[in-house]
Every structure is written in C-alpha cells, then in structure tokens.
Design a protein around this motif. Sequence first.
Motif, short mmCIF file in Angstrom:
data_model
loop_
_atom_site.label_atom_id
_atom_site.label_comp_id
_atom_site.label_asym_id
_atom_site.label_seq_id
_atom_site.Cartn_x
_atom_site.Cartn_y
_atom_site.Cartn_z
N TYR A 58 0.78 -1.23 -0.14
CA TYR A 58 -0.06 -0.03 -0.21
C TYR A 58 1.00 1.20 0.00
O TYR A 58 0.58 2.35 -0.58
CB TYR A 58 -0.87 0.00 1.19
N ALA A 59 2.10 1.08 0.69
CA ALA A 59 3.10 2.37 0.64
C ALA A 59 3.54 2.58 -0.66
O ALA A 59 3.80 3.78 -1.12
CB ALA A 59 3.89 1.85 1.71
N VAL A 60 3.74 1.41 -1.66
CA VAL A 60 4.27 1.75 -2.67
C VAL A 60 3.30 2.44 -3.72
O VAL A 60 3.36 3.11 -4.39
CB VAL A 60 4.72 0.52 -3.26
N GLN A 61 1.94 1.73 -3.46
CA GLN A 61 0.78 2.30 -4.09
C GLN A 61 0.70 3.91 -3.91
O GLN A 61 0.34 4.75 -4.77
CB GLN A 61 -0.53 1.87 -3.98
N THR A 62 0.68 4.42 -2.69
CA THR A 62 0.52 5.73 -2.28
C THR A 62 1.62 6.59 -2.82
O THR A 62 1.42 7.55 -3.35
CB THR A 62 0.59 6.01 -0.67
#
Length: 341
Positions: A58-62
């Motif tokens: 999720y951190a990568v997506q953000t």
Amino acid sequence: MKQKLPLLILAVFVVGALAVGLVSTFHGTNEPVETDFFAMDTLMGVQVYSRNADADGYAVQTCIGALEKELSVTIETSEIAQLNRDGHAVLTGDVQALLQRTIALSARTGGALDPTMYSIVRLWGFTTGSYRVPDGDEIAAALETVGTAHITLGENGDTALLGGAQIDFGAVAKGYAAQQSADLLAARGVTAAILSLGGNVQTVGSRPDGNDWVIGIRDPADEAQMIGKLSVSGSAAIVTSGGYQRYFEENGVTYQHIMDPATGAPVKSGLSSVTIVAQDGFLADGLSTALYVMGLDKATAFWRDSDDFEAVLITDDGDAYVTEGLAGRYVCADGFTVVTR
Ligand code: ADP
Ligand code: MG
C-alpha cells in the motif's frame, strides 16, 4: 490502449526451487503478498516478502499515486502540466530532479531520449488516444519546438523556461517511480520484493529462498509469449521498451509510440524491443527508450562507451543481441549473439 492487462501480470514470473531452509536472520516471509493497482496508465504489481507486506504494498501504491500527480502531463494540476501551459514555472522536488536528470541523459544519448518530444507525441494523439497521422507540415512545425536547447533551467534547476518546447516524462517516469518505490521498501526494512510497473521491473534485495529473480522478456512479435528469461541477483532495474506496448493502425500501417527526434515520426530503427538492466530505475527506463531509438549498431556502440548498464536487444527479425555482462544470465530457445566490448 493496446496494453493487455491480464498479460501484464505475466510480465514477471519467478521460478525456482522451494526454499531450502530459512536463514535465521531473515526478517521476511517465504511467500510474497501481491498488491495490484492501476497508475500511470498501467497495471502495476508489487510482490513483497515481509510480515507487513500489505502495508508495504500500500505504501508503494501511495508513493506512485503521489508521483503521478506531480509528473503526469494529462493531470491539469500537475507541476509539469502547469509548466507546459505557462511556459515557465518554479520547480520543486521530483519534477526539478527529473527534469535535470532527463536533460542530462538526453545529452548523453545524443538526443535519442528527448523530453521535448511531447509536441510530437501529442500531434500523433498518443497522450489522448485520439490517434491520427499528421501531415509533413504539421510535423515540421512541431519539430521546431523539439530539442532541450529550448529549455533554460535556473541555477539550481529550481526554475524552468521552456522557450516554446513542451515536456513529457513518459519515457522515464515509471522508472523513476519504480526506483523511488524500491528505495521506500528498503527504508521500510523490506529485504525482498519485486515490482512490475508495466515494462518496468525492479527487484529489491534477494529472494528468501536464495534463488535469483527471473524476469520474462516478452516476445515483441507476440505479446502473449515470452521470448527469453533473464536472471538477476540482488537489487536491480530491468526495463523493456518496445513499439508493441502502445500503437495504433491506420490503412494497414502500424504506428507506435516511441518517436524519432530526427523525423518526428514513430521510430523505425530495426529493433522491436530493448531491455536494459541497471542499478537505477530512471537510468534503465531512459536508456531503454534511447537505445530503441538508436537501433542496433548505435546502441551497441553506446554500450561499449558506457559502464553502467547491460542490454538485451531484439531486432524486427526476432534475433537477440545480448551484451556480455548478461550472457550467462539470458536464456532463450532460439539462441542469441553476445555483444562484446
Ligand atoms: P513505455 O511508456 O511503454 O514503458 P517508454 O519508456 O519507451 O515506453 O516511453 C515511451 C513514451 O515516452 C512515449 O509514450 C512518449 O510519451 C515518450 N516518448 C516517445 N518518444 C520519445 C523520445 N524519443 N524521447 C523521450 N520520450 C519519448
Ligand atoms: Mg523508457
């Protein structure tokens, strides 16, 4: 868009034996958790081997979502769209860094990579999907604004004056985003992950089972097939550019999305795909586009003059040329020619 989304998931396939045993200091897990999302006009996938894999994904997506807001020419509020609209701007953070680095790489590649190709890319409809074949006068007029010499950067690169040029980070944004994402995962303590952002693959650390990462190279003549496999150990960027990734057809002629700055038309260099392996995602992405523009002879000469990347070059006839640093790492059914120094 000619990208076949489910097939992109196949872009990365990891093979190998089952884990022989867990290394006692290993902080992750043996099974990756995959996070898929759509950004930068591409289906992206992140496989993370960690106990926090959902949060890491999720951190990568953000991170990529935030970069897209800064770097996309088609998002009106992006810093780059404002720069194109006003012809001048104060630049910050990623846009500042990316513009400086892209201008430098453009110079290094003799202009084969050129961020001012945007006026040409737009003329052919590649930004909107309203594809058309422009006439010679239109191309000549658009070419007047092509060339990084039109751009004046402020002392620290914190301002830019476009001098009539229009800028597009299409050739480098995904690689830059992949590198940022890899750095982010490493900073979060992830010791093993693989990202696939369309044609951009980025590995982080080593596979928990000790095997190499294995990346499939798509057959430019048949997107559903792999033409070869590349094995990579440790962290690296593996980026493929090919005309087959985005194109349109008119009156039986295929027009693809990588443009030749010399002609203002789709590149016809005799290459159908270029894969670059390098330590940095931005570099690998920029060079995959640039070497595709150069064609086989110039690309191999360029490689001989460089020491920061390796390449797999596939010609229109399907022949593979592999630079010697990858010779022991590339496997394909039909054999290949090793390019030596
Ligand atoms: P992809 O986006 O499919 O991964 P590339 O990294 O090769 O492919 O980038 C191609 C994109 O870069 C085009 O869609 C266009 O926006 C832009 N572009 C096209 N030709 C050039 C060029 N010669 N130099 C820089 N950017 C280019
Ligand atoms: Mg590129």
